[in-house]
Design an enzyme around this catalytic site. Sequence first.
Site, mmCIF file in Angstrom:
data_model
loop_
_atom_site.group_PDB
_atom_site.id
_atom_site.type_symbol
_atom_site.label_atom_id
_atom_site.label_comp_id
_atom_site.label_asym_id
_atom_site.label_seq_id
_atom_site.Cartn_x
_atom_site.Cartn_y
_atom_site.Cartn_z
ATOM 1 N N GLY A 234 33.711 35.826 56.595
ATOM 2 C CA GLY A 234 33.148 36.712 55.709
ATOM 3 C C GLY A 234 33.819 38.068 55.479
ATOM 4 O O GLY A 234 33.740 38.844 55.064
ATOM 5 N N GLU A 276 35.630 31.943 61.535
ATOM 6 C CA GLU A 276 36.124 31.289 60.522
ATOM 7 C C GLU A 276 36.742 31.803 59.270
ATOM 8 O O GLU A 276 36.113 31.901 58.363
ATOM 9 C CB GLU A 276 34.934 30.288 60.049
ATOM 10 N N PRO A 277 37.776 32.724 59.231
ATOM 11 C CA PRO A 277 38.346 33.190 58.059
ATOM 12 C C PRO A 277 38.727 32.253 57.047
ATOM 13 O O PRO A 277 39.454 31.349 57.494
ATOM 14 C CB PRO A 277 39.349 34.197 58.589
ATOM 15 N N GLY A 278 38.452 32.348 55.635
ATOM 16 C CA GLY A 278 39.167 31.761 54.750
ATOM 17 C C GLY A 278 39.747 32.627 53.675
ATOM 18 O O GLY A 278 40.992 32.865 53.759
ATOM 19 N N ARG A 279 38.867 33.174 52.970
ATOM 20 C CA ARG A 279 39.392 34.226 51.999
ATOM 21 C C ARG A 279 40.528 34.885 52.214
ATOM 22 O O ARG A 279 41.463 35.409 52.012
ATOM 23 C CB ARG A 279 38.006 34.998 51.190
ATOM 24 N N TYR A 320 30.607 35.494 39.555
ATOM 25 C CA TYR A 320 30.169 36.336 40.490
ATOM 26 C C TYR A 320 30.449 37.567 39.962
ATOM 27 O O TYR A 320 30.277 38.586 40.759
ATOM 28 C CB TYR A 320 31.006 36.251 42.139
ATOM 29 N N CYS A 347 36.222 27.309 25.229
ATOM 30 C CA CYS A 347 35.041 27.476 24.089
ATOM 31 C C CYS A 347 33.844 28.154 24.892
ATOM 32 O O CYS A 347 32.785 27.197 24.703
ATOM 33 C CB CYS A 347 35.034 26.424 23.424
ATOM 34 N N GLU A 348 33.893 29.199 25.150
ATOM 35 C CA GLU A 348 32.600 29.748 26.016
ATOM 36 C C GLU A 348 32.837 31.137 26.011
ATOM 37 O O GLU A 348 33.951 31.733 26.336
ATOM 38 C CB GLU A 348 32.887 29.156 27.372
ATOM 39 N N TYR A 376 39.481 30.485 46.160
ATOM 40 C CA TYR A 376 38.378 30.032 45.509
ATOM 41 C C TYR A 376 38.654 29.913 43.871
ATOM 42 O O TYR A 376 37.988 30.114 43.252
ATOM 43 C CB TYR A 376 36.846 31.055 45.721
#
Length: 420
Positions: A234, A276-279, A320, A347-348, A376
């Site tokens: 986090g 548990e770091p990721g980002r 997000y 196309c959105e 991500y």
Amino acid sequence: MTKIGGVTLEQLKNTYQTPLYIFDEDKIREQCQTFKKHFKHPELKTDVIYASKAFLTIGMAELIHSEGLWLDCVSQGEVYTALKAGFPSEHIALHGNNKTKEELDVALQFKIGVIVLDNPYEADMLMELVNEKHIPKVMLRINPGIDAHTHDYIKTSLLDSKFGLSIQDPSVISMIEKLVKHPFVNFLGTHSHIGSQILEENSFYDHVRTVLEFYASIKEKTGINLTEVNFGGGFGIKYLESDARLDLKNVLPKMLEEVYQIKTRLNLAVEKVYIEPGRSIVGEAGYTLYTINQVKTTINGKNYMFIDGSMNDHIRTALYQAKYDALVFGKEDLKKNRLYTVAGKACESGDIIIHDILLPEVKPNDLLLVKSTGAYHYSMASHYNRLTIPAVVFVKDGKSKVIVKRESFMDLLSHDEHLV
């Protein structure tokens, strides 16, 4: 910024085309070592586990192993990637809130280091599968009910979260008793995670206090004195120049000192702590390079900059409402006097990369570099509109290396079958 890892953006465009995911290898390694160096305490054992869902490839798994971190996997695909990279299975933690029997079988077969159970169903399933041939190390995911100040989609600790079991649920303690008593389970303690992209350091200390007070209540009610604890990740990163930066060199040792002080005061047996770091390891080390295709001004005066990428390779803005900084290659020193909305090829209507950003006037074929896209982005990329997924390159010491090849249209169709 005209170079990343000693390689110019123009060189990268000419060699690999765009869109292109670019990772500064030295930055990733520096972050790994920041966590390794500062998540230490003289009275506690520690391990840092990289949360691979942020970004995982064979090459990334090799890098993480070389830096001495564990690896957190949440699916068979992530486990398979890790094992193909030669990652030691005893340093893999298996997570996920909806494990299948097949996933647990794989974890037992390859002697995965720690299995984190999410709920009673998984616990019962594991206890039926284990035997005297291999006694797995096991943790239970709990939900401490801390409302970390982050986006609703990345809060993971509210009482109705899809993850884990609330510490207010009386069945949690009975489940822990059951796991502790099982002859073929080595139950270590609990795992919890309060959300992602957290920049308020007090949230991490509140997390420590809440979980260890829960450990004290387990000890009081059952006599079980748990020895290990995993506080998840986090740790937030800097996306915009205006964002605050979490001081990891201060926060990490303070977390551990909080653990030590509370464990001592409550006479707990906790001897090992995981995070548990990721980002926070890959986020700021990653960039996405785009070519500007077109520029359009609407009747109301809104300036659109259309790039050759899309929400397919950059979903976080749509998902997000995330915000990003960017620069135009070769125009870094020019006055930023035009407000643009950066939009993609899909196309959105929601295919927006950056809603409003001040930049110098841009033209077709200019290069746009979007910052802090290491986490991500590749891992959440899709084939919507049958768009292909960009290549991934690592850059270091003036050299670049392909870590993931650019998809071709043949790759896109490789699993299709004719109707007749």
